[in-house]
Structure formats: structure tokens, C-alpha cells
Design an enzyme around this catalytic site. Structure first.
Site, PDB file in Angstrom:
ATOM      1  N   GLU A   1     -83.858  69.519 -19.298  1.00  0.00           N
ATOM      2  CA  GLU A   1     -83.344  68.230 -19.742  1.00  0.00           C
ATOM      3  C   GLU A   1     -84.507  67.269 -19.938  1.00  0.00           C
ATOM      4  OE1 GLU A   1     -79.002  67.682 -17.715  1.00  0.00           O
ATOM      5  OE2 GLU A   1     -80.709  67.631 -16.351  1.00  0.00           O
TER       6      GLU A   1
ATOM      7  N   ASP B   1     -81.155  74.605 -16.457  1.00  0.00           N
ATOM      8  CA  ASP B   1     -81.341  73.434 -17.315  1.00  0.00           C
ATOM      9  C   ASP B   1     -82.781  73.108 -17.644  1.00  0.00           C
ATOM     10  OD1 ASP B   1     -78.618  72.901 -17.173  1.00  0.00           O
ATOM     11  OD2 ASP B   1     -78.826  71.490 -15.509  1.00  0.00           O
TER      12      ASP B   1
ATOM     13  N   GLU C   1     -75.752  77.513 -13.918  1.00  0.00           N
ATOM     14  CA  GLU C   1     -76.393  76.773 -14.996  1.00  0.00           C
ATOM     15  C   GLU C   1     -77.893  76.707 -14.763  1.00  0.00           C
ATOM     16  OE1 GLU C   1     -74.270  73.297 -16.472  1.00  0.00           O
ATOM     17  OE2 GLU C   1     -76.151  72.157 -16.399  1.00  0.00           O
TER      18      GLU C   1
END
Length: 288
Positions: free
Chosen positions: A110, A108, A106
């Protein structure tokens, strides 16, 4: 001599065309349905600009999200985003790549909301084979609630680079030869708006203020520069025929390196590599 001039002109024209395709492809506006679909919270989703903008909303009943129809291995992925304003503590707006396995990879972006008047935190993270805890956090040089900005992830066999607009803010190098894990699983592009008040603002001390709900996040730029994975071509995605896998993208250019260092010096607020409470010995991918 005339023939040499013609050949030189044609070669330069070809290079110029290739550069033009490469640099303008991120600017082409695609309709949402071309490459994406709503994945949850459909009653909290709306569209405008003939499908070229999507609005996700969140209240105390649900958030919402969407994802790419295809999965990809390598690419230069992006979304244009504008995040919730006002008192957004506890609210998480995310754009990321993720595989669909228990030991997942993953990458990210955010956005962690904050009390009104306090800065948003942009958190980046890298998971490989289910191992995360590689957070780096930034306070940006602009207010991400006021307008759209382009958030990009370059993922190729050599490096992963997170960009905000055209500025590189984080690099994760392929250091497999040194025993460092590197993402290799096909990943889906995902975006979401959700309630993370158990951790997102001051470690979960500041909770979501639902009197400000619904919260809205806006997304544009639905074209995809990535290699879609098919059963017949899993290794094809690492070919240099894809421009993001070319030698140009093995490292940052000198101007990019200067921008990168400037961002790190002025806007980086937390780096897991320097957190000796969590990591008395820096992880192997960190500068020693």
C-alpha cells in the site's frame, strides 16, 4: 570422455534454459485482458499501449480498481506501478493478494500518499485468518511517482517475501510448527486507487486535497506467475514442479540477504515487531 562432455553440456543447457524461463518470465508483457478485469470504477479507468498499460483515476466521486480473473495458491506475483504525484495526501495506491472469506488471508503493498515534497510511505501488511496488524513501513530509495518499478510478492510453502524491483524488503516465514499462522487460502490479485484520508497520512490528520484531483496511478506487467486454483488441484499448487516452490526459494540467497539487510537498516521506518505500545510482548513470528 567425449560422451561425458556432451552429457555435461546438455545438463548445463537444460539448467540454463530453466533459469532463463524463470528469470525472464517476469519481464514478458501481457495484455491486461489476458489475466485481469476491471472490478469497480470502470468510468475511472483507461488503457494505452494496446492494453499493456492501465491507468486508474480517483476523484471525489470514485476511485477504481481491477483484479485477476483467477485465484491462486502460491506464486511469484508482480505488477509494475507508478503512483500519483503532486499533493497526494490521503490517496492510497494498492497492489495485494486477498482471499474471499470472512477470516481472510491478505498480502499488501500500500502506497500512502503525502503532502507535496514529503516522502511517500510504502506500507506492507500480512493478514492470516482475518488477523492483521502486521504493518511494516518504508521510505524508498527512489521517488515512486517518477517511473515504473516492479513490486513483487513471493508466496510459497516456506516463506513470503516482498520485493521492490529485485531487492527483498520483508520476509514472513512459515513457522506453523511454532504456532504461527501462515496464509493458505487461495487469493485473488487486486490493485486499486482509493481515498484513505481517514488513516493514510499522519494517522488521518492530513486530508485529501481534492483541488489536485483527479489522481492517477499507472500499472503494467500483466503476466502472472502463479498456480491457478481448480477444484481438482488445491494441493497441487504446493508441488515443487512450480519453480517458485523449489528449494532455491526456501530462503534468500547470500546476495539477497545482504540487500535485505541494507534495506532494513536504511529504509525501514516502522516495524510492528518493535512497537511495544501495541505489543508489549512481541508476536510469536517476531525475533525475540
Amino acid at each position: 570422455m567425449a560422451l561425458l562432455i556432451v552429457v555435461f553440456f546438455l545438463l548445463n543447457l537444460k539448467a540454463l534454459y530453466a533459469h532463463s524461463v524463470e528469470t525472464t518470465s517476469l519481464k514478458i508483457s501481457s495484455v491486461f485482458d489476458d489475466n485481469y478485469a476491471v472490478t469497480w470504477g470502470s468510468n475511472h479507468v483507461s488503457f494505452s499501449l494496446q492494453g499493456r498499460e492501465i491507468r486508474l483515476s480517483m476523484d471525489n466521486t470514485s476511485g477504481s480498481g481491477f483484479g485477476s480473473k483467477a485465484i491462486y495458491s502460491t506464486g511469484f506475483f508482480h505488477l509494475k506501478m507508478k503512483v500519483p504525484n503532486r499533493d497526494s495526501a490521503g490517496v492510497v495506491t494498492a497492489f495485494y493478494l486477498s482471499s474471499h472469506s470472512n477470516n481472510h488471508d491478505e498480502l499488501d503493498f500500500e502506497f500512502l500518499g503525502n503532502l507535496e515534497g514529503k516522502p511517500y510511505t510504502l506500507q506492507t501488511n500480512v493478514f492470516v485468518n482475518g488477523h492483521g496488524n502486521r504493518e511494516q513501513r518504508f521510505h524508498l530509495w527512489f521517488d515512486p511517482t517518477e517511473d515504473f518499478h516492479d513490486y513483487r510478492i513471493l508466496w510459497n510453502p516456506y516463506q513470503i517475501v516482498f520485493f521492490v524491483d529485485k531487492r527483498p524488503i520483508r520476509i514472513y516465514k512459515n513457522m506453523r510448527e511454532a504456532g504461527v499462522e501462515y496464509p493458505s487460502q487461495p487469493m485473488q490479485i487486486i490493485a486499486s486507487l482509493w481515498d484513505g484520508d481517514d488513516w493514510a497520512t499522519d494517522g488521518g490528520k492530513v486530508k485529501t486535497n481534492w483541488t489536485y484531483a483527479p489522481f492517477f496511478a499507472y500499472f503494467r506487467g500483466f503476466n502472472v506467475n502463479g498456480c491457478p486454483v481448480h477444484d481438482s488441484n488445491p494441493q497441487d499448487c504446493y508441488s515443487s514442479k512450480y519453480w517458485w516452490n523449489s528449494n532455491k526459494y526456501r530462503t534468500l540467497s547470500p546476495p539477497q540477504q545482504k540487500l535485505y539487510q541494507r534495506v532494513r537498516d536504511k529504509y525501514l521506518k516502522y516495524d510492528y515487531c518493535k512497537d511495544r505500545k501495541r505489543f508489549p510482548k512481541p508476536p510469536p513470528e517476531c525475533p525475540q
